[in-house]
Design a protein around this motif. Sequence first.
Motif, PDB file in Angstrom:
ATOM      1  N   ASP A 219       4.494   8.194   6.397  1.00 51.35           N
ATOM      2  CA  ASP A 219       3.064   8.512   6.346  1.00 51.35           C
ATOM      3  C   ASP A 219       2.306   7.457   5.549  1.00 51.35           C
ATOM      4  O   ASP A 219       1.189   7.068   5.920  1.00 51.35           O
ATOM      5  CB  ASP A 219       2.835   9.891   5.715  1.00 51.35           C
ATOM      6  CG  ASP A 219       3.366  11.016   6.584  1.00 51.35           C
ATOM      7  OD1 ASP A 219       3.393  10.860   7.822  1.00 51.35           O
ATOM      8  OD2 ASP A 219       3.763  12.049   6.017  1.00 51.35           O
ATOM      9  N   TYR A 220       2.890   6.992   4.462  1.00 46.88           N
ATOM     10  CA  TYR A 220       2.216   6.009   3.613  1.00 46.88           C
ATOM     11  C   TYR A 220       2.024   4.677   4.333  1.00 46.88           C
ATOM     12  O   TYR A 220       1.018   3.992   4.132  1.00 46.88           O
ATOM     13  CB  TYR A 220       2.969   5.821   2.299  1.00 46.88           C
ATOM     14  CG  TYR A 220       3.029   7.057   1.437  1.00 46.88           C
ATOM     15  CD1 TYR A 220       2.046   8.035   1.491  1.00 46.88           C
ATOM     16  CD2 TYR A 220       4.086   7.261   0.554  1.00 46.88           C
ATOM     17  CE1 TYR A 220       2.095   9.169   0.700  1.00 46.88           C
ATOM     18  CE2 TYR A 220       4.152   8.396  -0.252  1.00 46.88           C
ATOM     19  CZ  TYR A 220       3.152   9.345  -0.165  1.00 46.88           C
ATOM     20  OH  TYR A 220       3.215  10.474  -0.957  1.00 46.88           O
ATOM     21  N   PHE A 221       2.995   4.273   5.175  1.00 47.65           N
ATOM     22  CA  PHE A 221       2.815   3.060   5.986  1.00 47.65           C
ATOM     23  C   PHE A 221       1.616   3.223   6.911  1.00 47.65           C
ATOM     24  O   PHE A 221       0.773   2.336   7.021  1.00 47.65           O
ATOM     25  CB  PHE A 221       4.060   2.770   6.839  1.00 47.65           C
ATOM     26  CG  PHE A 221       5.177   2.115   6.110  1.00 47.65           C
ATOM     27  CD1 PHE A 221       4.983   0.954   5.390  1.00 47.65           C
ATOM     28  CD2 PHE A 221       6.451   2.644   6.168  1.00 47.65           C
ATOM     29  CE1 PHE A 221       6.026   0.341   4.716  1.00 47.65           C
ATOM     30  CE2 PHE A 221       7.503   2.054   5.498  1.00 47.65           C
ATOM     31  CZ  PHE A 221       7.287   0.894   4.767  1.00 47.65           C
ATOM     32  N   GLU A 222       1.568   4.354   7.595  1.00 44.24           N
ATOM     33  CA  GLU A 222       0.474   4.626   8.534  1.00 44.24           C
ATOM     34  C   GLU A 222      -0.866   4.614   7.804  1.00 44.24           C
ATOM     35  O   GLU A 222      -1.827   3.994   8.262  1.00 44.24           O
ATOM     36  CB  GLU A 222       0.699   5.978   9.219  1.00 44.24           C
ATOM     37  CG  GLU A 222      -0.330   6.311  10.265  1.00 44.24           C
ATOM     38  CD  GLU A 222      -0.202   5.487  11.523  1.00 44.24           C
ATOM     39  OE1 GLU A 222      -1.238   5.278  12.183  1.00 44.24           O
ATOM     40  OE2 GLU A 222       0.917   5.040  11.842  1.00 44.24           O
ATOM     41  N   GLU A 223      -0.939   5.272   6.661  1.00 48.50           N
ATOM     42  CA  GLU A 223      -2.182   5.315   5.887  1.00 48.50           C
ATOM     43  C   GLU A 223      -2.589   3.932   5.416  1.00 48.50           C
ATOM     44  O   GLU A 223      -3.770   3.584   5.415  1.00 48.50           O
ATOM     45  CB  GLU A 223      -2.023   6.262   4.695  1.00 48.50           C
ATOM     46  CG  GLU A 223      -1.899   7.721   5.089  1.00 48.50           C
ATOM     47  CD  GLU A 223      -1.477   8.623   3.934  1.00 48.50           C
ATOM     48  OE1 GLU A 223      -1.537   8.184   2.756  1.00 48.50           O
ATOM     49  OE2 GLU A 223      -1.089   9.769   4.210  1.00 48.50           O
ATOM     50  N   SER A 224      -1.610   3.109   5.051  1.00 41.46           N
ATOM     51  CA  SER A 224      -1.908   1.747   4.587  1.00 41.46           C
ATOM     52  C   SER A 224      -2.439   0.883   5.723  1.00 41.46           C
ATOM     53  O   SER A 224      -3.344   0.073   5.523  1.00 41.46           O
ATOM     54  CB  SER A 224      -0.662   1.105   3.983  1.00 41.46           C
ATOM     55  OG  SER A 224      -0.314   1.767   2.799  1.00 41.46           O
TER      56      SER A 224
ATOM     57  N   VAL B 244      13.631   2.091   6.640  1.00 41.14           N
ATOM     58  CA  VAL B 244      13.495   2.254   5.192  1.00 41.14           C
ATOM     59  C   VAL B 244      14.782   2.879   4.682  1.00 41.14           C
ATOM     60  O   VAL B 244      15.142   3.987   5.076  1.00 41.14           O
ATOM     61  CB  VAL B 244      12.287   3.164   4.846  1.00 41.14           C
ATOM     62  CG1 VAL B 244      12.183   3.360   3.337  1.00 41.14           C
ATOM     63  CG2 VAL B 244      11.001   2.578   5.401  1.00 41.14           C
ATOM     64  N   ILE B 245      15.480   2.153   3.834  1.00 41.65           N
ATOM     65  CA  ILE B 245      16.734   2.625   3.261  1.00 41.65           C
ATOM     66  C   ILE B 245      16.554   2.655   1.755  1.00 41.65           C
ATOM     67  O   ILE B 245      16.154   1.663   1.148  1.00 41.65           O
ATOM     68  CB  ILE B 245      17.914   1.691   3.611  1.00 41.65           C
ATOM     69  CG1 ILE B 245      18.050   1.506   5.121  1.00 41.65           C
ATOM     70  CG2 ILE B 245      19.205   2.188   2.992  1.00 41.65           C
ATOM     71  CD1 ILE B 245      18.390   2.745   5.884  1.00 41.65           C
ATOM     72  N   GLY B 246      16.826   3.812   1.142  1.00 38.28           N
ATOM     73  CA  GLY B 246      16.648   3.914  -0.295  1.00 38.28           C
ATOM     74  C   GLY B 246      17.617   4.891  -0.919  1.00 38.28           C
ATOM     75  O   GLY B 246      18.215   5.716  -0.243  1.00 38.28           O
ATOM     76  N   CYS B 247      17.739   4.773  -2.211  1.00 41.04           N
ATOM     77  CA  CYS B 247      18.569   5.678  -2.994  1.00 41.04           C
ATOM     78  C   CYS B 247      17.810   6.986  -3.183  1.00 41.04           C
ATOM     79  O   CYS B 247      16.757   7.004  -3.818  1.00 41.04           O
ATOM     80  CB  CYS B 247      18.893   5.045  -4.343  1.00 41.04           C
ATOM     81  SG  CYS B 247      19.697   6.174  -5.493  1.00 41.04           S
TER      82      CYS B 247
ATOM     83  N   GLY C 132       0.814  -1.213   0.000  1.00 37.92           N
ATOM     84  CA  GLY C 132       0.000   0.000   0.000  1.00 37.92           C
ATOM     85  C   GLY C 132       0.850   1.265   0.000  1.00 37.92           C
ATOM     86  O   GLY C 132       0.560   2.230  -0.708  1.00 37.92           O
ATOM     87  N   ALA C 133       1.922   1.259   0.803  1.00 38.51           N
ATOM     88  CA  ALA C 133       2.815   2.422   0.861  1.00 38.51           C
ATOM     89  C   ALA C 133       3.504   2.643  -0.482  1.00 38.51           C
ATOM     90  O   ALA C 133       3.615   3.776  -0.959  1.00 38.51           O
ATOM     91  CB  ALA C 133       3.847   2.248   1.973  1.00 38.51           C
ATOM     92  N   LEU C 134       3.960   1.558  -1.101  1.00 36.46           N
ATOM     93  CA  LEU C 134       4.616   1.677  -2.409  1.00 36.46           C
ATOM     94  C   LEU C 134       3.634   2.172  -3.467  1.00 36.46           C
ATOM     95  O   LEU C 134       3.982   3.010  -4.307  1.00 36.46           O
ATOM     96  CB  LEU C 134       5.214   0.334  -2.824  1.00 36.46           C
ATOM     97  CG  LEU C 134       6.493  -0.033  -2.093  1.00 36.46           C
ATOM     98  CD1 LEU C 134       6.765  -1.524  -2.193  1.00 36.46           C
ATOM     99  CD2 LEU C 134       7.656   0.772  -2.649  1.00 36.46           C
ATOM    100  N   ARG C 135       2.405   1.677  -3.424  1.00 32.19           N
ATOM    101  CA  ARG C 135       1.389   2.135  -4.379  1.00 32.19           C
ATOM    102  C   ARG C 135       1.174   3.640  -4.226  1.00 32.19           C
ATOM    103  O   ARG C 135       1.164   4.382  -5.213  1.00 32.19           O
ATOM    104  CB  ARG C 135       0.082   1.369  -4.163  1.00 32.19           C
ATOM    105  CG  ARG C 135      -1.022   1.816  -5.095  1.00 32.19           C
ATOM    106  CD  ARG C 135      -2.312   1.026  -4.875  1.00 32.19           C
ATOM    107  NE  ARG C 135      -3.380   1.633  -5.642  1.00 32.19           N
ATOM    108  CZ  ARG C 135      -3.583   1.462  -6.938  1.00 32.19           C
ATOM    109  NH1 ARG C 135      -2.777   0.671  -7.632  1.00 32.19           N
ATOM    110  NH2 ARG C 135      -4.579   2.060  -7.560  1.00 32.19           N
TER     111      ARG C 135
ATOM    112  N   ILE D 122      11.604  10.118  -0.203  1.00 35.84           N
ATOM    113  CA  ILE D 122      11.367   8.797   0.391  1.00 35.84           C
ATOM    114  C   ILE D 122      10.845   8.887   1.824  1.00 35.84           C
ATOM    115  O   ILE D 122      10.211   7.974   2.326  1.00 35.84           O
ATOM    116  CB  ILE D 122      12.645   7.924   0.307  1.00 35.84           C
ATOM    117  CG1 ILE D 122      12.308   6.473   0.592  1.00 35.84           C
ATOM    118  CG2 ILE D 122      13.714   8.447   1.236  1.00 35.84           C
ATOM    119  CD1 ILE D 122      13.437   5.517   0.318  1.00 35.84           C
ATOM    120  N   GLN D 123      11.084  10.020   2.498  1.00 35.98           N
ATOM    121  CA  GLN D 123      10.614  10.181   3.874  1.00 35.98           C
ATOM    122  C   GLN D 123       9.093  10.072   3.966  1.00 35.98           C
ATOM    123  O   GLN D 123       8.548   9.788   5.025  1.00 35.98           O
ATOM    124  CB  GLN D 123      11.115  11.498   4.477  1.00 35.98           C
ATOM    125  CG  GLN D 123      10.506  12.742   3.880  1.00 35.98           C
ATOM    126  CD  GLN D 123      11.213  13.239   2.627  1.00 35.98           C
ATOM    127  OE1 GLN D 123      12.021  12.540   2.026  1.00 35.98           O
ATOM    128  NE2 GLN D 123      10.905  14.462   2.219  1.00 35.98           N
TER     129      GLN D 123
END
Length: 195
Positions: free
Chosen positions: A184-189, A169-172, A13-16, A179-180
């Motif tokens: 919020d997207y995790f929480e929303e999901s 969460v580690i990203g390029c 969900g967060a990635l979407r 990416i921060q």
Amino acid sequence: GTVNDIFLAMCGGALRRYLLSQDALPDQPLVAQVPVSLRSADQAGDGGNAITTVQVSLGTHIAEPLKRLAAIQDSMKGVKSRLGDMQKSEIDVYTVLTNVPLSLGQVTGLSGRVSPMFNLVISNVPGPKDPLYLNGAEMLASYPVSLVLHGYALNITVVSYKDSLEFGVIGCRDTLPHIQRFLDYFEESLVELES
């Protein structure tokens, strides 16, 4: 579902949400490389690791959260079923073969030109259920830090501690701007799944 199913659904969900915010949501679902334990609960106390990695669809192409969760569960059940039908030597060969594109890319410098069989890595690491102490001070949280390699740009790891899950969460930052927002997207999901 399991805690891991819900965690993977939160990631899907967060990635979407993230990809929609970047106008970059693909028609096909993202695939995560997920480490899985090969030991039963009875063998867990023996120490050491017995793991392989599997590729799991995250259902990022599915808008409805419960349908996305069901797709993730089906994908995970399928890979676990295939693993259950394999001998240990076959699992070892499977693990090597599914990691060949990434491994060869790292060794030869072709990473980024040879696509791995997955888009990101997602790990769920079980931690201690009881509080830990150092010189009498209780550890309050343990946040995981993992790594990314050339060829994939995101690693999401969660570690359980007592009765909570701590996310890393580690990203390029060049590949994944802002990416921060994943927090919020995790929480929303999660809220979306709960409702």
